[in-house]
Write a protein that holds these residues in place. Structure first.
Motif, PDB file in Angstrom:
ATOM      1  N   GLU A 237     -40.217  -7.713 -23.320  1.00 18.55           N
ATOM      2  CA  GLU A 237     -39.932  -9.113 -23.644  1.00 18.55           C
ATOM      3  C   GLU A 237     -39.539  -9.881 -22.386  1.00 18.55           C
ATOM      4  O   GLU A 237     -39.959 -11.024 -22.187  1.00 18.55           O
ATOM      5  CB  GLU A 237     -38.841  -9.210 -24.702  1.00 18.55           C
ATOM      6  N   GLN A 238     -38.737  -9.245 -21.531  1.00 17.92           N
ATOM      7  CA  GLN A 238     -38.323  -9.879 -20.284  1.00 17.92           C
ATOM      8  C   GLN A 238     -39.539 -10.154 -19.390  1.00 17.92           C
ATOM      9  O   GLN A 238     -39.659 -11.237 -18.819  1.00 17.92           O
ATOM     10  CB  GLN A 238     -37.315  -8.998 -19.545  1.00 17.92           C
ATOM     11  N   LEU A 239     -40.446  -9.182 -19.288  1.00 20.51           N
ATOM     12  CA  LEU A 239     -41.654  -9.383 -18.495  1.00 20.51           C
ATOM     13  C   LEU A 239     -42.497 -10.521 -19.060  1.00 20.51           C
ATOM     14  O   LEU A 239     -43.001 -11.366 -18.322  1.00 20.51           O
ATOM     15  CB  LEU A 239     -42.482  -8.097 -18.435  1.00 20.51           C
ATOM     16  N   ARG A 240     -42.641 -10.548 -20.377  1.00 22.16           N
ATOM     17  CA  ARG A 240     -43.420 -11.620 -21.007  1.00 22.16           C
ATOM     18  C   ARG A 240     -42.765 -12.984 -20.770  1.00 22.16           C
ATOM     19  O   ARG A 240     -43.454 -13.978 -20.533  1.00 22.16           O
ATOM     20  CB  ARG A 240     -43.586 -11.340 -22.495  1.00 22.16           C
ATOM     21  N   ASP A 241     -41.427 -13.028 -20.833  1.00 16.04           N
ATOM     22  CA  ASP A 241     -40.707 -14.280 -20.564  1.00 16.04           C
ATOM     23  C   ASP A 241     -40.943 -14.762 -19.137  1.00 16.04           C
ATOM     24  O   ASP A 241     -40.889 -15.956 -18.862  1.00 16.04           O
ATOM     25  CB  ASP A 241     -39.203 -14.107 -20.800  1.00 16.04           C
ATOM     26  N   GLU A 242     -41.197 -13.823 -18.229  1.00 18.46           N
ATOM     27  CA  GLU A 242     -41.482 -14.152 -16.830  1.00 18.46           C
ATOM     28  C   GLU A 242     -42.946 -14.518 -16.617  1.00 18.46           C
ATOM     29  O   GLU A 242     -43.371 -14.787 -15.505  1.00 18.46           O
ATOM     30  CB  GLU A 242     -41.102 -12.983 -15.914  1.00 18.46           C
ATOM     31  N   GLY A 243     -43.740 -14.483 -17.696  1.00 20.25           N
ATOM     32  CA  GLY A 243     -45.132 -14.867 -17.601  1.00 20.25           C
ATOM     33  C   GLY A 243     -46.104 -13.721 -17.360  1.00 20.25           C
ATOM     34  O   GLY A 243     -47.288 -13.952 -17.107  1.00 20.25           O
ATOM     35  N   VAL A 244     -45.633 -12.483 -17.449  1.00 13.95           N
ATOM     36  CA  VAL A 244     -46.508 -11.329 -17.257  1.00 13.95           C
ATOM     37  C   VAL A 244     -47.254 -11.060 -18.560  1.00 13.95           C
ATOM     38  O   VAL A 244     -46.654 -10.973 -19.621  1.00 13.95           O
ATOM     39  CB  VAL A 244     -45.704 -10.075 -16.830  1.00 13.95           C
TER      40      VAL A 244
END
Length: 104
Positions: free
Chosen positions: A32-39
């Motif tokens: 989720e953190q990676l997705r929030d960073e746009g990954v």
């Protein structure tokens, strides 16, 4: 850039108490953190307990441009003691970016 996340899990420790659930929660939070960073996470998998075997298995069945190996700091990482980033590069022929996590 699309990213495939792969984690290696020690089967001897995978089923200990609530650790499996905590690892799943940690993985979910990390993704989720990676997705929030746009990954763009294409897939997240758990592989062989041996990280080099997990990487080799994944690269034998799929095509990748690069490996990103994330480890704990040297004082804590078993993977750095076996020089996983260099071994992964030698085994796959892919460029490897090594990311070291913080101790805190």
């Amino acid at each position: 850039m699309r990213v495939h996340a792969l984690g290696a899990v020690d089967p001897a420790r995978a089923g200990l108490g609530g650790q499996h659930a905590r690892r799943r929660e940690h993985r979910t939070a990390f993704l989720e953190q990676l997705r929030d960073e746009g990954v763009d996470i294409a897939a997240a998998k758990v592989g062989d307990a041996d990280p080099l075997a997990a990487i080799s298995d994944e690269c034998n069945f799929n095509e990748y441009d690069e490996l990103i190996v994330s480890t704990l700091p040297l004082t804590l990482s078993k993977w750095l003691h076996i020089d996983l980033p260099s071994k992964a590069k030698a085994a796959t022929g892919l460029p490897v970016t090594h990311v070291i996590g913080s101790e805190g």
